[in-house]
Enzyme design. Structure first.
Site, PDB file in Angstrom:
ATOM      1  N   CYS A   1      -4.955   2.764  -3.467  1.00  0.00           N
ATOM      2  CA  CYS A   1      -3.769   3.243  -2.731  1.00  0.00           C
ATOM      3  C   CYS A   1      -2.570   2.326  -2.948  1.00  0.00           C
ATOM      4  CB  CYS A   1      -4.053   3.386  -1.240  1.00  0.00           C
ATOM      5  SG  CYS A   1      -5.261   4.639  -0.895  1.00  0.00           S
TER       6      CYS A   1
ATOM      7  N   HIS B   1       0.877  -1.174   0.000  1.00  0.00           N
ATOM      8  CA  HIS B   1       0.000   0.000   0.000  1.00  0.00           C
ATOM      9  C   HIS B   1       0.917   1.227   0.000  1.00  0.00           C
ATOM     10  CE1 HIS B   1      -2.642   2.943   2.066  1.00  0.00           C
ATOM     11  NE2 HIS B   1      -3.654   2.227   1.651  1.00  0.00           N
TER      12      HIS B   1
ATOM     13  N   ASP C   1       3.162  -5.381   7.659  1.00  0.00           N
ATOM     14  CA  ASP C   1       1.942  -4.596   7.508  1.00  0.00           C
ATOM     15  C   ASP C   1       0.775  -5.575   7.589  1.00  0.00           C
ATOM     16  OD1 ASP C   1      -0.347  -3.472   6.485  1.00  0.00           O
ATOM     17  OD2 ASP C   1       0.659  -2.344   4.906  1.00  0.00           O
TER      18      ASP C   1
ATOM     19  N   GLN D   1      -4.435  -5.734   6.411  1.00  0.00           N
ATOM     20  CA  GLN D   1      -5.480  -6.585   5.814  1.00  0.00           C
ATOM     21  C   GLN D   1      -5.468  -7.993   6.368  1.00  0.00           C
ATOM     22  OE1 GLN D   1      -7.792  -5.368   4.021  1.00  0.00           O
ATOM     23  NE2 GLN D   1      -6.950  -3.468   3.210  1.00  0.00           N
TER      24      GLN D   1
ATOM     25  N   LYS E   1     -10.390  -1.315  10.201  1.00  0.00           N
ATOM     26  CA  LYS E   1     -10.606  -2.402   9.240  1.00  0.00           C
ATOM     27  C   LYS E   1     -11.008  -3.684   9.949  1.00  0.00           C
ATOM     28  CE  LYS E   1      -7.115  -0.639   6.032  1.00  0.00           C
ATOM     29  NZ  LYS E   1      -7.850  -0.038   4.931  1.00  0.00           N
TER      30      LYS E   1
END
Ligand code: PLP
Length: 409
Positions: free
Chosen positions: A366, A123, A200, A203, A226
């Protein structure tokens, strides 16, 4: 155990909403998830009953707020298998978590000639902070490429990560392709060369069990919004011994131990990285979101989305003029499906679906460099969560068929 989706749906007031005359079909979960009444209730309960500043007061409400705030930190630690709550730093979101590391750790440890390795699937939040650090320090940013089928090229990773590498920053689940990357293997490569790894988990943490001990990662971040939580709050996990050595990045109240007009000294972890009044209400509500997910069981969340994605991919294969980006099987793949039509622009697809009450994302998600590597500037994306159903997948596919009829007749 399968999820009781109708029971779950009853917890989300927004799912009763209509868009025009149609019931909402919310398939934009990779952008942000919806919130259950339990999370909304935690926010209103705090503001209604014990709104007070933390770590400062001796009065009852301040003590209650401090306890709830710190309990939420402990819940986050347990959720990701972190042994010490002080390894959990509250941030505004994962973007801020990555910036914290890039500034605090990066400016102290990265110098000209060093290399920072990221993946082709990052991202913008996983590219730009490192790019800027490379520019500030004279270091070089290297990119692990993707394969044709939308997976990470681990052979290339083996070549790119060398003795010059100081940091590997990798997304665990791609927000565009849904690919689940083997960040544990990347971490091993990094550590074998004396480098660190930042994961990261924006997600992945909402959708699968995470254990920082098992991943053996040095840093990991995610955003609460999220994963059923509120906006404006996120988490940085860092190995305590690394956080201990890192200088503060922002300065102000709460992060200090002593202050004179000439100098200051820093508070203990994690407060050293939490300048000013923190986002108390949203931290507490993040704890409620984690309770909700933990009660469902992250293995069950993963299994539900796996089944939904498998079904959706099989239904997408009916659409001859639509190409799914990324892996077309469910191995190491989460519930994010980006797709392109050979004629219809993604924005037109998104607008047409909106008329039917179906919310998807369109654009570059993004992740401009990744989307452009497919020779397009934009794509459409459907992404699933615990409250989505096979019926909603059917509505999406039927909606896409109707859109084709409308635009191509
Ligand atoms: C993989 C990934 N990393 C980072 C981010 C940035 O999240 P935030 O905007 O909450 O900081 C996102 C948001 O979509 C994401 O998908």
């Amino acid at each position: 155990m399968t999820l009781d989706v109708s029971k779950i749906r009853a917890d989300f007031p927004i799912l009763q909403r209509k868009i025009g005359d149609n019931p909402l079909v919310y398939l934009d979960n990779a952008a942000t998830s919806q919130k259950p009444q339990q999370v909304i209730g935690a926010l209103t309960h705090y503001y209604t009953h014990y709104n007070a500043n933390v770590h400062r007061g001796v009065h009852t409400m301040s003590i209650e707020a401090t306890e709830a705030f710190e309990e939420a930190r402990k819940k986050v630690a347990r959720f990701i298998g972190a042994r010490e709550p002080e390894s959990i730093v509250w941030t505004r979101n994962i973007s801020e978590a990555i910036n914290l590391v890039a500034y605090s750790w990066g400016d102290t440890n990265i110098k000209s000639g060093d290399e920072i390795v990221v993946t082709a699937m990052e991202h913008h939040s996983g590219i730009v902070p490192w790019q800027q650090l490379a520019m500030r320090s004279g270091a070089e940013l290297k990119i692990i490429p993707r394969t044709e089928d939308g997976r990470l090229d681990m052979d290339a990773a083996g070549e790119l990560i060398t003795g010059k590498t100081k940091m590997v920053a990798a997304v665990q689940m791609s927000s565009v392709l849904g690919t689940v990357n083997d960040v544990k293997a990347l971490g091993k490569l990094a550590h074998d060369h004396g480098a660190l790894i930042l994961v990261d988990a924006a997600q992945s943490a909402p959708h699968m069990p995470i254990d920082v001990g098992d991943l053996d990662c040095d840093f990991l971040g995610f955003s609460a919004h999220k994963m059923l939580g509120p906006t404006g709050i996120g988490v940085l996990y860092g190995r305590p011994e690394l956080l201990e050595e890192m200088p503060p990045w922002m300065f102000g109240g709460d992060m200090i131990l002593t202050v004179s007009y000439e100098d200051a000294s820093w508070n203990d972890l994690p407060y050293k990285f939490e300048a000013g009044t923190p986002n108390i209400a949203d931290a507490i509500a993040t704890g409620a979101a984690i309770d909700y997910l933990s009660d469902l069981g992250m293995d069950n969340v993963l299994a539900h989305e796996h089944a939904l994605t498998e079904y959706a991919l099989s239904r997408f294969s009916e659409l001859e003029r639509v190409t799914v980006m990324g892996p077309t099987d469910t191995k190491d793949r989460g519930g994010i499906i980006s797709f392109m039509h050979d004629t219809i622009h993604p924005h037109d697809m998104g607008t047409a679906l909106d008329q039917m009450g179906i919310a998807i994302r369109t654009g570059h998600h993004c992740a401009m460099p990744l989307v452009r590597s497919y020779d397009v500037v934009a794509a459409a994306r459907a992404s699933f969560y615990i409250y989505n159903t096979q019926d909603e997948v059917d509505l999406l596919i039927d909606g896409l068929k109707q859109t084709e009829e409308y635009f191509l007749k």
